[in-house]
Design a protein around this motif. Sequence first.
Motif, short mmCIF file in Angstrom:
data_model
loop_
_atom_site.label_atom_id
_atom_site.label_comp_id
_atom_site.label_asym_id
_atom_site.label_seq_id
_atom_site.Cartn_x
_atom_site.Cartn_y
_atom_site.Cartn_z
N TYR A 316 12.24 4.06 -3.71
CA TYR A 316 11.44 4.42 -2.53
C TYR A 316 12.33 4.40 -1.29
O TYR A 316 12.86 3.36 -0.94
N PRO A 317 12.48 5.52 -0.55
CA PRO A 317 13.27 5.51 0.69
C PRO A 317 12.71 4.56 1.73
O PRO A 317 13.43 3.98 2.52
N ALA A 318 11.36 4.40 1.73
CA ALA A 318 10.72 3.56 2.75
C ALA A 318 10.49 2.14 2.26
O ALA A 318 9.82 1.34 2.90
N GLY A 319 11.05 1.78 1.08
CA GLY A 319 10.77 0.47 0.51
C GLY A 319 9.44 0.52 -0.22
O GLY A 319 8.75 1.52 -0.21
N HIS A 320 9.07 -0.58 -0.84
CA HIS A 320 7.78 -0.60 -1.53
C HIS A 320 7.18 -2.00 -1.47
O HIS A 320 7.83 -2.96 -1.06
#
Length: 322
Positions: A316-320
């Motif tokens: 995930y580019p935005a973290g998870h």
Amino acid sequence: MRRTFLKVCLVLASTLSGGTAMAQELDMLRLAIGQRGNWENSPAELGQQAGIFAKHGLKLDILYTQGGGETMQAVISGSVDIGVGVGTSGILSAFSKGAPVRAIANSTTGANDLFWYVSADSPVQSFKDAGDKTVAFSSNGSSTNTMVLGLMQEFGIEAEPVATGSPASTWTQAMSGQVDIGWSAPPRGVQELQDGKIRVIARGSDVPSLRNQTVRLMITSASVLEAKEDEIKRYVEAYAETLDYMYSDPKAVEAYAKWVEVPVEVAEKTRDDFYPKENLRIDRLSGMDDAMADAVRLKFIPKVLTEAQLDELIQYPAGHSE
């Protein structure tokens, strides 16, 4: 008069040339999306219509497929850059066999949107009556595939799962008796339910482990992620902005209703009754332990993935979260 006309033409030509240059500056991403018209799968279409992806420097080339299995094959083969709405079990299966798939965002968490139905005059009253019946799902490796197998285990029956493609093609097969039990996702079936033409006999959420599980993901390949990391990051950002637009601006519901050719009230009911915004939040990742356990139990994978394997798969580019 002639000089004025020529001046207008030159200004117009300059404007058109500038517009062309601007269009050429957009980075292209090719998408494969299962099930055209599902609210869950509409952000790419609606966001592009609203100019949100262009604002992030992107132009989307969208291919619609019959289901998550077909979508994943398009990603693996390199035909597209990103696949949207791919079943988690199918992804785990492909990854465990060495496919270079990477999960970049949540498509949906929970399974209340997908439902199985029969015609109003069918003798089948519940999924418990589905023993020895044919039960539809979209494509092999899809979330509907996982759910049908899960429903069979949950209700302790032996049925015959049949790949029937999209909700539209499934409708034809179910109502003509080619399959006993059809599957659908809103908006397909919402009006027919209201009109009493069909009855719902099961939902994906009838499988307890799926109620809060991330059941579909967005994926890319390892090579595309490496080559287009910045574009994918901008895609995820634009997707999140589009979701905000879809749940806050009445114009989004109107655009969706026009696109799928349903009344606005059906579009609103589709969004509000079946797709809580929280379930589509791109950074959400829930119930992966349950997802892996289900994948093992349903024979999608031989054993659960290790933490190192999960770290490789989930990108995930935005973290998870969760």
